[in-house]
Design a protein around this motif. Structure first.
Motif, PDB file in Angstrom:
ATOM      1  N   THR A 179      26.639 -23.835  18.406  1.00  0.00           N
ATOM      2  CA  THR A 179      26.774 -23.185  17.103  1.00  0.00           C
ATOM      3  C   THR A 179      27.929 -23.858  16.382  1.00  0.00           C
ATOM      4  OG1 THR A 179      25.919 -21.066  17.919  1.00  0.00           O
ATOM      5  CG2 THR A 179      27.214 -21.026  15.892  1.00  0.00           C
ATOM      6  N   LEU A 180      27.602 -24.634  15.356  1.00  0.00           N
ATOM      7  CA  LEU A 180      28.597 -25.427  14.622  1.00  0.00           C
ATOM      8  C   LEU A 180      29.053 -24.670  13.387  1.00  0.00           C
ATOM      9  CD1 LEU A 180      30.078 -28.166  13.932  1.00  0.00           C
ATOM     10  CD2 LEU A 180      28.003 -28.761  12.660  1.00  0.00           C
ATOM     11  N   LEU A 181      30.366 -24.538  13.214  1.00  0.00           N
ATOM     12  CA  LEU A 181      30.948 -23.966  11.991  1.00  0.00           C
ATOM     13  C   LEU A 181      31.424 -25.109  11.105  1.00  0.00           C
ATOM     14  CD1 LEU A 181      32.090 -21.749  10.147  1.00  0.00           C
ATOM     15  CD2 LEU A 181      34.137 -21.700  11.609  1.00  0.00           C
ATOM     16  N   SER A 182      30.877 -25.174   9.888  1.00  0.00           N
ATOM     17  CA  SER A 182      31.277 -26.208   8.934  1.00  0.00           C
ATOM     18  C   SER A 182      32.046 -25.552   7.793  1.00  0.00           C
ATOM     19  CB  SER A 182      30.061 -26.953   8.386  1.00  0.00           C
ATOM     20  OG  SER A 182      30.459 -27.923   7.433  1.00  0.00           O
ATOM     21  N   VAL A 183      33.355 -25.803   7.735  1.00  0.00           N
ATOM     22  CA  VAL A 183      34.186 -25.296   6.642  1.00  0.00           C
ATOM     23  C   VAL A 183      34.464 -26.401   5.633  1.00  0.00           C
ATOM     24  CG1 VAL A 183      35.236 -23.529   8.092  1.00  0.00           C
ATOM     25  CG2 VAL A 183      36.319 -25.786   7.909  1.00  0.00           C
ATOM     26  N   THR A 207      37.347 -18.019   9.150  1.00  0.00           N
ATOM     27  CA  THR A 207      37.071 -18.919  10.268  1.00  0.00           C
ATOM     28  C   THR A 207      37.229 -18.204  11.599  1.00  0.00           C
ATOM     29  OG1 THR A 207      37.752 -20.861   8.990  1.00  0.00           O
ATOM     30  CG2 THR A 207      37.786 -21.062  11.387  1.00  0.00           C
ATOM     31  N   LEU A 208      38.316 -17.495  11.782  1.00  0.00           N
ATOM     32  CA  LEU A 208      38.547 -16.784  13.044  1.00  0.00           C
ATOM     33  C   LEU A 208      37.508 -15.683  13.253  1.00  0.00           C
ATOM     34  CD1 LEU A 208      42.445 -16.578  12.878  1.00  0.00           C
ATOM     35  CD2 LEU A 208      41.081 -17.997  14.423  1.00  0.00           C
ATOM     36  N   THR A 209      37.143 -15.003  12.170  1.00  0.00           N
ATOM     37  CA  THR A 209      36.127 -13.951  12.275  1.00  0.00           C
ATOM     38  C   THR A 209      34.773 -14.528  12.678  1.00  0.00           C
ATOM     39  OG1 THR A 209      37.258 -12.601  10.619  1.00  0.00           O
ATOM     40  CG2 THR A 209      34.955 -12.110  11.029  1.00  0.00           C
ATOM     41  N   ALA A 210      34.389 -15.659  12.094  1.00  0.00           N
ATOM     42  CA  ALA A 210      33.111 -16.286  12.432  1.00  0.00           C
ATOM     43  C   ALA A 210      33.079 -16.731  13.889  1.00  0.00           C
ATOM     44  CB  ALA A 210      32.863 -17.468  11.500  1.00  0.00           C
ATOM     45  N   ILE A 211      34.178 -17.301  14.361  1.00  0.00           N
ATOM     46  CA  ILE A 211      34.223 -17.739  15.768  1.00  0.00           C
ATOM     47  C   ILE A 211      34.020 -16.548  16.690  1.00  0.00           C
ATOM     48  CG2 ILE A 211      35.705 -18.731  17.548  1.00  0.00           C
ATOM     49  CD1 ILE A 211      37.033 -20.410  15.350  1.00  0.00           C
ATOM     50  N   ALA A 212      34.700 -15.448  16.379  1.00  0.00           N
ATOM     51  CA  ALA A 212      34.632 -14.277  17.249  1.00  0.00           C
ATOM     52  C   ALA A 212      33.289 -13.567  17.175  1.00  0.00           C
ATOM     53  CB  ALA A 212      35.770 -13.317  16.900  1.00  0.00           C
ATOM     54  N   PRO A 270      48.997 -14.932  11.717  1.00  0.00           N
ATOM     55  CA  PRO A 270      49.759 -13.995  12.566  1.00  0.00           C
ATOM     56  C   PRO A 270      48.925 -13.333  13.651  1.00  0.00           C
ATOM     57  CG  PRO A 270      49.375 -13.074  10.369  1.00  0.00           C
ATOM     58  CD  PRO A 270      48.954 -14.498  10.311  1.00  0.00           C
ATOM     59  N   LEU A 271      47.585 -13.301  13.486  1.00  0.00           N
ATOM     60  CA  LEU A 271      46.737 -12.607  14.461  1.00  0.00           C
ATOM     61  C   LEU A 271      45.820 -13.567  15.215  1.00  0.00           C
ATOM     62  CD1 LEU A 271      45.707  -9.510  12.298  1.00  0.00           C
ATOM     63  CD2 LEU A 271      47.563  -9.670  13.965  1.00  0.00           C
ATOM     64  N   VAL A 272      46.157 -14.843  15.249  1.00  0.00           N
ATOM     65  CA  VAL A 272      45.244 -15.821  15.830  1.00  0.00           C
ATOM     66  C   VAL A 272      44.944 -15.500  17.296  1.00  0.00           C
ATOM     67  CG1 VAL A 272      47.135 -17.408  16.415  1.00  0.00           C
ATOM     68  CG2 VAL A 272      44.797 -18.292  16.162  1.00  0.00           C
ATOM     69  N   LEU A 306      38.249 -15.936  21.063  1.00  0.00           N
ATOM     70  CA  LEU A 306      37.920 -17.339  20.828  1.00  0.00           C
ATOM     71  C   LEU A 306      37.304 -17.980  22.056  1.00  0.00           C
ATOM     72  CD1 LEU A 306      41.243 -18.338  18.994  1.00  0.00           C
ATOM     73  CD2 LEU A 306      39.139 -17.432  17.986  1.00  0.00           C
ATOM     74  N   SER A 307      36.809 -17.149  22.977  1.00  0.00           N
ATOM     75  CA  SER A 307      36.321 -17.661  24.256  1.00  0.00           C
ATOM     76  C   SER A 307      35.058 -18.504  24.128  1.00  0.00           C
ATOM     77  CB  SER A 307      36.064 -16.492  25.214  1.00  0.00           C
ATOM     78  OG  SER A 307      35.099 -15.593  24.660  1.00  0.00           O
ATOM     79  N   SER A 308      34.342 -18.380  23.015  1.00  0.00           N
ATOM     80  CA  SER A 308      33.100 -19.156  22.855  1.00  0.00           C
ATOM     81  C   SER A 308      33.361 -20.617  22.502  1.00  0.00           C
ATOM     82  CB  SER A 308      32.230 -18.529  21.758  1.00  0.00           C
ATOM     83  OG  SER A 308      32.894 -18.561  20.497  1.00  0.00           O
ATOM     84  N   LEU A 309      34.572 -20.950  22.069  1.00  0.00           N
ATOM     85  CA  LEU A 309      34.861 -22.307  21.617  1.00  0.00           C
ATOM     86  C   LEU A 309      34.742 -23.312  22.756  1.00  0.00           C
ATOM     87  CD1 LEU A 309      37.913 -21.840  19.217  1.00  0.00           C
ATOM     88  CD2 LEU A 309      35.646 -22.710  18.609  1.00  0.00           C
ATOM     89  N   ARG A 310      34.014 -24.380  22.483  1.00  0.00           N
ATOM     90  CA  ARG A 310      33.917 -25.507  23.413  1.00  0.00           C
ATOM     91  C   ARG A 310      34.628 -26.741  22.877  1.00  0.00           C
ATOM     92  NH1 ARG A 310      27.330 -25.289  24.091  1.00  0.00           N
ATOM     93  NH2 ARG A 310      27.142 -23.097  24.767  1.00  0.00           N
ATOM     94  N   ARG A 311      34.685 -26.835  21.550  1.00  0.00           N
ATOM     95  CA  ARG A 311      35.229 -28.056  20.954  1.00  0.00           C
ATOM     96  C   ARG A 311      35.782 -27.756  19.572  1.00  0.00           C
ATOM     97  NH1 ARG A 311      31.515 -33.222  21.417  1.00  0.00           N
ATOM     98  NH2 ARG A 311      30.345 -31.532  22.330  1.00  0.00           N
ATOM     99  N   ILE A 312      37.048 -28.126  19.346  1.00  0.00           N
ATOM    100  CA  ILE A 312      37.649 -28.140  18.011  1.00  0.00           C
ATOM    101  C   ILE A 312      37.947 -29.600  17.694  1.00  0.00           C
ATOM    102  CG2 ILE A 312      39.603 -27.457  16.572  1.00  0.00           C
ATOM    103  CD1 ILE A 312      39.905 -24.969  18.262  1.00  0.00           C
TER     104      ILE A 312
END
Length: 783
Positions: free
Chosen positions: A208-212, A244-249, A270-272, A277-283
């Motif tokens: 699942t790719l997030l493109s900002v 971005t953080l909401t979409a990842i979660a 402040p709330l990162v 964020l456990s789904s992240l495989r690659r930034i």
């Protein structure tokens, strides 16, 4: 030239993947979702429209939609199904799609590319209106809406498959003239990019790719690879840390591409750490060099998912720093190692001769991902693309680990004082400061057309360091010549559309400053010693007071006094006994040793001293003010003995000619003899009692000496005998009679640019030339 058709173009692979499960959601938008079946229908409807308009290999179709809209993908896939060329004319290869080309720029691009068909999103008011404007300005241009449905077309229209040398995409990159350069990418290159990215996806399952950033440019082949492999793409119009953080979660994002400033914004949220964020495989992050300390912070927050990529629009990806590399502190700050399919050489910029390891030169690459050249500039293409190699224009070298290090840009140097200064080296020095988040260094020509070094920084939240601190920091880290003339502090550095610091805007917000040479003081004999060259006195050597009329700068409160020179004796006192208080930095006359200073008047001002005779006593235990300018001190009594001062009074200077011995080994000042020389107390130690006829010790060389404020009271010593430091504020000292006004103080704190909390004007700028000449410590790297 390759004429053989591509057997399975990526656009057909995308279409096949969409047909496997039409109900699966493949595109997420903040306000909607798109299923595989809906996207496939839009692609087929668009392909049918293009076929009816005569689109085929060799023709170019322009696309204009809102930022990261699903219809942009539909139109591009349809164009490539027919083997034609696509060009997105909303903006230039950016990190944001919110800044669009002007109508004039778009008209010129359509003309130069020979575009006859423009596809727009009719539901987007801005795109539809811009399409109508362009149709009026560009005769022969047809504008059509991008279909949202298949309109009865269930198959791809009959069309020739493209060959590897056919032109697939025209991208834009910034040009030195302000007009975007048109970078041509062939189908063979596009297929290689998508294939490499698809094979590199994590095997644990669909991504699942997030493109900002615009999916029309940098992340386009990433999205193509994910959709080919059956994954999902999340589209945001622009970067927002919360979104971005909401979409990842919430959406289980596995892959995200960020510009370096975006990564910093996430780290500063402040709330990162409170998001899942456990789904992240690659930034994947790129665009500009990242500060090593910030990268270490990112590893602590996100874990082993970081990949840094170095690349260009013309070359694609060149090198990368893997997640394991991020665990090696020595490798942070490098651009990593080249991809397996990329050859990199470091060559001499002028001759093109290959250079050895450790030597800095221009980066040349050979790769199947290199673009075909610039469509609108044959001369630039010939200069940049040579014998299968691409000159990147970047400077770099191989470090001892075999990793690529970037050293700046060819020609991107500041020529100052006969020196060529690399802005990237100064930026790297600033980024080493723990309180600097981002930095940009640029040259500004002054009134004399001399290019001066200036810097702009963005500090971490709550940091209070000023431009003066950072100038000295650069001088100590590199050399004094590298120190910026000014440093402006911004809440957030302005960025270009490509996510890099906007140096054009920063230059416009920086006023030119001319370094004016400091007037030289006429040399007199004997020449006064300087702090940097005066040796410490040997044991037993006499320590003189300054001669009358010699310029001696006043030390700051509590600051060190430069050691005196050796060999001379204190000159005799003036016959009339007059002594006045000097202004800061002015000549210091030698006062007569002697009696106490009278108590202040009722209005708080120090009265004039009597012409002769003893001065009125100070109140018991009270402070004694400094004498005012022009006052007189009584003559010495017969025999030259110095009377004891009252409590809180000033300590008189030693008798002329008396040597000052060193203190004892235990640091305690020895008792004064009945007559003869007085010992020098240790720095900060108690002052020994005076005896009648005894001489008064001077402080040890380099020791702290409090400086009283002119006209202000002198505090009484503490009970332990240690002289207290005087306050750093108060009335300015009067200037001696006939010497003119005292010099104005210089403000040393920095401020922000206009509209960002102030402006770093002349008050925060200073010439580093005098410091370079008089303080050789800077040549040793001492801050």
């Amino acid at each position: 030239m390759t004429t053989e058709a591509i057997p399975s173009p990526y656009a057909r692979r995308v279409l096949a993947a969409l047909g496997r499960d039409p109900t699966r959601v493949v595109l997420h938008r903040p306000d909607t979702t798109v299923t595989a079946g809906a996207l496939r229908a839009s692609v087929l409807g668009s392909a049918a429209l293009l076929h009816s308009q005569g689109i085929r290999p060799g023709t170019t179709v322009a696309i204009l939609t809102g930022p990261n809209h699903p219809l942009m993908l539909s139109a591009r896939y349809a164009v490539h199904l027919l083997g034609a060329t696509s060009v997105y004319v909303r903006s230039m290869n950016p990190r944001t799609d919110t800044e669009t080309f002007s109508v004039a720029t778009q008209t010129g691009l359509l003309r130069d590319l020979g575009v006859s068909l423009l596809l727009v999103d009719e539901a987007d008011e801005e795109s539809a209106a811009r399409g109508r404007w362009l149709a009026r300005r560009r005769p022969g241009l047809t504008v059509r809406a991008i279909p949202r449905t298949a309109d009865g077309h269930d198959t791809v229209p009959p069309a020739l498959s493209p060959s590897p040398d056919d032109l697939a995409v025209v991208d834009f990159t910034s040009g030195s003239t302000g007009r975007p350069k048109m970078v041509a990418q062939r189908y063979g290159t596009r297929e290689h990019l998508v294939g490499r990215l698809a094979s590199g996806l994590d095997p644990r399952g669909p991504a699942t790719l997030l493109s900002v950033t615009p999916v029309s440019h940098t992340t386009a082949p990433m999205a193509d690879a994910v959709l080919c492999a059956g994954g999902t793409v999340v589209l945001h119009d622009e970067f927002d840390a919360d979104a971005t953080l909401t979409a990842i979660a919430e959406l289980g994002v596995t892959d995200v591409y960020l510009a370096v400033p975006h990564l910093y914004r996430l780290l500063d949220h402040p709330l990162v750490t409170s998001y899942d964020l456990s789904s992240l495989r690659r930034i994947t992050y790129s665009g500009t060099p990242a500060a090593p300390e910030r990268v270490r912070q990112a590893v602590r927050v996100f874990g082993d998912v970081l990949i840094q990529v170095y690349g260009t629009t013309e070359a694609g990806g060149i090198s990368s720093l893997t997640p394991l590399d991020h665990r090696e502190p020595e490798l942070l700050g490098s651009a990593g190692r080249p991809f397996p399919w990329v050859r990199v050489e470091i060559r001499e910029p002028d001759s093109g001769t290959p250079l050895g390891r450790g030597r800095s030169g221009e980066i040349w690459i050979n790769s199947p991902t290199v673009s075909a050249g610039y469509l609108d500039d044959a001369e630039l293409t010939a200069a940049t693309y040579r014998d299968g190699w691409l000159r990147t224009g970047d400077l770099g070298h191989w470090d001892r680990y075999g990793y690529l290090r970037l050293d700046g840009r060819v020609g991107d140097v500041i020529k100052h004082g006969g020196l060529k200064l690399d802005p990237s080296a100064i930026e790297a020095a600033l980024l080493k400061h723990p309180q600097v988040r981002q930095a940009a260094v640029f040259g500004v020509r002054d009134e004399d057309l001399v290019e001066q070094v200036h810097a702009a920084v963005e500090l971490h939240s709550g940091a209070g360091h000023t431009s003066c601190d950072l100038r000295d920091y650069v001088a100590a880290t590199l050399t004094p010549e590298h120190a910026p003339l000014s440093v402006s502090i911004w809440p957030e550095l302005p960025l270009t559309p490509t996510g890099k610091p906007d140096r054009t805007r920063l230059r416009g917000a920086t006023a030119p400053i001319r370094i004016r040479p400091t007037p030289k003081t006429p040399r007199t004999e004997p020449r006064p010693p300087t702090e940097a060259t005066t040796p410490l006195p040997s044991p037993g050597d006499p320590v003189p007071l300054p001669s009358p009329g010699d310029p001696v700068p006043l030390p700051s409160a509590g600051g060190p006094v430069p050691p005196p020179s050796t060999g001379d004796r204190v000159p005799p006192l003036p016959a009339d006994g007059s002594a006045s208080l000097p202004s800061p930095g002015g000549p210091v006359p030698v006062p007569l040793a002697g009696g106490p200073v009278p108590a202040p008047r009722a209005d708080g001002l120090a009265p004039l001293l009597p012409e002769s005779g003893p001065a009125p006593p100070s109140p018991a235990g009270g402070p004694a003010p400094s004498p005012s300018a022009g006052g007189r001190v009584p003559r010495l009594p017969a025999g030259g003995s110095v009377p004891l001062p009252p409590a809180g009074g000033p300590v008189p200077p030693p008798l002329a000619g008396g040597p000052v011995p060193l203190p004892r080994a235990d640091g305690v000042a020895p008792p004064l003899p009945e007559s003869g020389p007085a010992p020098s107390p240790s720095a900060g130690g108690p002052v020994p009692p005076l005896t009648v006829g005894g001489s008064v010790p001077l402080p040890s060389p380099g020791g702290p000496v409090p400086v009283p404020l002119a006209g202000g009271p002198v505090p009484a010593p503490r009970a332990d005998g240690v002289a207290p430091l005087l306050p750093e504020s108060g009335p300015a000292p009067p200037s001696p009679a006939g010497r003119g006004p005292a010099p104005e103080p210089v403000e040393g704190r920095g401020a922000g640019p206009p509209g960002h909390g102030g402006f770093a004007g002349a008050d925060v700028r200073r010439s580093i030339e005098p410091r370079r000449r008089t303080d050789p410590r800077n040549r040793k790297g001492i801050p």
